[in-house]
Design a protein around this motif. Structure first.
Motif, PDB file in Angstrom:
ATOM      1  N   ASP A 269      19.248  27.293  50.406  1.00  0.00           N
ATOM      2  CA  ASP A 269      19.381  26.004  49.917  1.00  0.00           C
ATOM      3  C   ASP A 269      20.772  26.867  48.562  1.00  0.00           C
ATOM      4  O   ASP A 269      21.672  26.273  48.660  1.00  0.00           O
ATOM      5  CB  ASP A 269      18.083  25.430  49.080  1.00  0.00           C
TER       6      ASP A 269
ATOM      7  N   LYS B   5      10.565  17.024  34.416  1.00  0.00           N
ATOM      8  CA  LYS B   5      12.087  17.285  35.041  1.00  0.00           C
ATOM      9  C   LYS B   5      12.192  15.552  33.863  1.00  0.00           C
ATOM     10  O   LYS B   5      13.235  15.534  33.154  1.00  0.00           O
ATOM     11  CB  LYS B   5      12.449  16.757  36.094  1.00  0.00           C
TER      12      LYS B   5
ATOM     13  N   PHE C  94      23.865  25.012  48.086  1.00  0.00           N
ATOM     14  CA  PHE C  94      25.000  24.560  46.807  1.00  0.00           C
ATOM     15  C   PHE C  94      26.270  25.031  46.278  1.00  0.00           C
ATOM     16  O   PHE C  94      25.949  25.391  45.128  1.00  0.00           O
ATOM     17  CB  PHE C  94      23.759  24.676  46.099  1.00  0.00           C
TER      18      PHE C  94
ATOM     19  N   TRP D 106      16.898  25.475  37.640  1.00  0.00           N
ATOM     20  CA  TRP D 106      17.404  24.314  39.010  1.00  0.00           C
ATOM     21  C   TRP D 106      17.859  23.812  40.128  1.00  0.00           C
ATOM     22  O   TRP D 106      17.597  22.881  40.956  1.00  0.00           O
ATOM     23  CB  TRP D 106      18.685  24.574  37.394  1.00  0.00           C
TER      24      TRP D 106
ATOM     25  N   ASP E  95      14.510  22.821  41.578  1.00  0.00           N
ATOM     26  CA  ASP E  95      14.562  21.698  41.234  1.00  0.00           C
ATOM     27  C   ASP E  95      14.906  20.765  42.569  1.00  0.00           C
ATOM     28  O   ASP E  95      14.194  19.643  43.049  1.00  0.00           O
ATOM     29  CB  ASP E  95      14.395  20.681  39.754  1.00  0.00           C
ATOM     30  N   HIS E  96      16.360  20.867  42.273  1.00  0.00           N
ATOM     31  CA  HIS E  96      17.093  20.100  43.423  1.00  0.00           C
ATOM     32  C   HIS E  96      16.370  20.136  45.035  1.00  0.00           C
ATOM     33  O   HIS E  96      16.670  19.386  46.202  1.00  0.00           O
ATOM     34  CB  HIS E  96      18.294  21.047  43.304  1.00  0.00           C
TER      35      HIS E  96
ATOM     36  N   GLU F  22      20.812  15.188  48.960  1.00  0.00           N
ATOM     37  CA  GLU F  22      21.119  15.901  47.867  1.00  0.00           C
ATOM     38  C   GLU F  22      20.616  14.797  46.504  1.00  0.00           C
ATOM     39  O   GLU F  22      20.905  13.404  46.851  1.00  0.00           O
ATOM     40  CB  GLU F  22      22.043  16.551  47.366  1.00  0.00           C
TER      41      GLU F  22
ATOM     42  N   SER G  84      23.916  14.047  40.844  1.00  0.00           N
ATOM     43  CA  SER G  84      24.139  14.009  38.978  1.00  0.00           C
ATOM     44  C   SER G  84      24.198  13.834  38.232  1.00  0.00           C
ATOM     45  O   SER G  84      24.647  12.751  38.563  1.00  0.00           O
ATOM     46  CB  SER G  84      24.833  15.159  39.239  1.00  0.00           C
TER      47      SER G  84
END
Length: 346
Positions: free
Chosen positions: A182, A106, A186, A45, A48-49, A330, A333
C-alpha cells in the motif's frame, strides 16, 4: 462423503479468515508499535487509509466459519466452546472493541478520544489473534475433547501458547507485507522500506515459532505431528516453506509486487497443513469428522449454501479486494472535498 466435503469447506473458510482477517489484525499490531503521536503519525496514516475499504468485509469469513461449525458439526462447536469459552469470549470481545476503536478514532474530535479509541483498536488487534490461536492449539493437542470441563489448562498449555504467539506473528507478517504494498501504491517510499523491514523481522519470527511448534507437537500432539511429517500435511508444509523463502526474496527486492501473493501462500498453506494433519479427526483423537457431523439433510443444505456463496459472494469479495489493492477505493482527502465543494459553489 458429505461430512468430509463440509469439513474441507470449513478448513478453507478458516484459511480465508486467517489471511484476510489476519492482515487487518497485523495492521493493528503495527499501529500499536508505531511509537508516539509524532513518530507514528505516518505509519498510522497509511494504516487508516489501507484498512478503511475492507476491514468490515474480512469478518464475513469468521461468520461463515461459525455457521459451518454450528450447523455442520454441532458436537465440535459444543466441545470447543464449552472447554475454551474464556479465550473465545475474550476473542469475541476483542473483535468488537477492535472494530469500534478503528471506526471511532478518526471522527473523534478530541485528542484524548482519538488516543483512547486508537489504543483500544491496537491492543485488541494483538489480543484477539492470540486467544484465537490459543484455542486452535487446544484443539490440535486434543484438549477440547467432548465432555471436557472448562479449565485454563485447555488453552494455556505450551502448544496453545505457541499457537497464540504464532498467530500474532503471522498477522504481523501479513499486515506488514500488505502495508508495504500500500505504501508503494500511495507513493510513500519511506513507508515501503519501513514496513518491508518489519515484514522480514515478522517472517523470521514466524519461521522460528513454526519450527518450535512443529517439534513441540511431537510429544504434545503426536497425531498432528505425524500428519505434518507425512502425506498431504507434509506437502502443505513444504509449500509453506517454499512460499516463505519466496516472500523473503521478494521483500529484499526494491519492487516486491508479488510479495502479497506469496505471503498469503505462507499462511494459507500452514492452515491447510494443520487441517490435513488432523485427518480424520476434528479434535484429535477423540472426535472424527463422521462422528461430529450433523444430520445428513443439514449437511446437504450446507453444501448448497456453500455453493451459492462460491457463486455469489466469493466473486464479489474478490472484486472488492482487487479494487482495493489497485487503488480504486481510495477515500477522498480533505483537499479533494474542499475542491469539490468549491466547484459545486461555482
Amino acid at each position: 462423503m458429505t461430512a468430509g466435503l463440509v469439513a474441507v469447506v470449513l478448513l478453507l473458510a478458516v484459511a480465508a479468515y486467517a489471511c484476510a482477517g489476519g492482515t487487518d489484525y497485523g495492521a493493528g499490531f503495527w499501529d500499536l508499535t508505531a511509537g508516539g503521536a509524532e513518530r507514528g503519525k505516518r505509519p498510522r496514516w497509511l494504516i487508516d487509509h489501507a484498512m478503511a475499504p475492507v476491514w468490515e468485509v474480512n469478518n464475513v469469513w469468521l461468520i461463515f466459519v461459525f455457521v459451518l461449525m454450528w450447523t455442520g458439526f454441532p458436537v465440535l462447536f459444543q466441545s470447543v466452546f464449552s472447554a475454551m469459552w474464556l479465550p473465545l469470549a475474550l476473542a469475541a470481545v476483542g473483535t468488537v472493541l477492535r472494530g469500534a476503536g478503528f471506526a471511532l478514532r478518526k471522527p473523534s474530535r478530541r485528542l484524548a478520544g482519538r488516543r483512547l479509541y486508537g489504543a483500544v483498536f491496537a491492543v485488541s488487534s494483538l489480543l484477539t489473534p492470540f486467544f484465537l490461536g490459543a484455542a486452535a492449539g487446544g484443539i490440535a493437542s486434543g484438549r477440547a475433547a467432548p465432555g471436557t470441563e472448562p479449565s485454563a489448562e485447555a488453552w494455556s498449555n505450551p502448544t496453545s501458547i505457541l499457537f497464540g504467539l504464532l498467530a500474532v506473528s503471522t498477522t504481523a507478517f501479513l499486515g506488514a507485507v500488505f502495508l508495504a504494498a500500500d505504501a508503494r501504491r500511495f507513493d510513500a517510499p519511506d513507508l515501503d522500506g519501513y514496513f518491508r523491514r518489519r515484514a522480514l523481522v515478522a517472517l523470521a519470527a514466524v519461521a522460528v515459532l513454526a519450527v518450535i511448534t512443529l517439534f513441540l507437537t511431537h510429544g504434545d500432539a503426536p497425531h498432528v505431528w505425524h500428519g505434518l511429517t507425512h502425506g498431504v500435511g507434509l506437502v502443505f508444509v513444504v509449500i509453506a516453506a517454499l512460499a516463505t523463502a519466496a516472500t523473503a526474496w521478494l521483500l529484499l527486492r526494491t519492487s516486491a509486487a508479488w510479495s502479497r501473493v506469496t505471503a498469503v501462500g505462507v499462511v494459507a498453506s500452514a492452515v491447510l497443513a494443520w487441517g490435513m494433519a488432523q485427518r480424520p479427526y476434528l479434535i484429535p483423537t477423540s472426535l472424527t469428522v463422521a462422528d461430529g457431523a450433523g444430520a445428513p439433510t443439514t449437511l446437504r443444505w450446507l453444501m448448497l449454501v456453500s455453493l451459492v456463496a462460491v457463486v455469489l459472494v466469493v466473486p464479489a469479495v474478490a472484486l472488492l479486494y482487487w479494487l482495493d489493492t489497485h487503488g480504486e477505493l481510495e477515500a477522498l482527502s480533505d483537499a479533494d472535498l474542499r475542491s469539490s465543494g468549491a466547484r459545486d459553489e461555482g
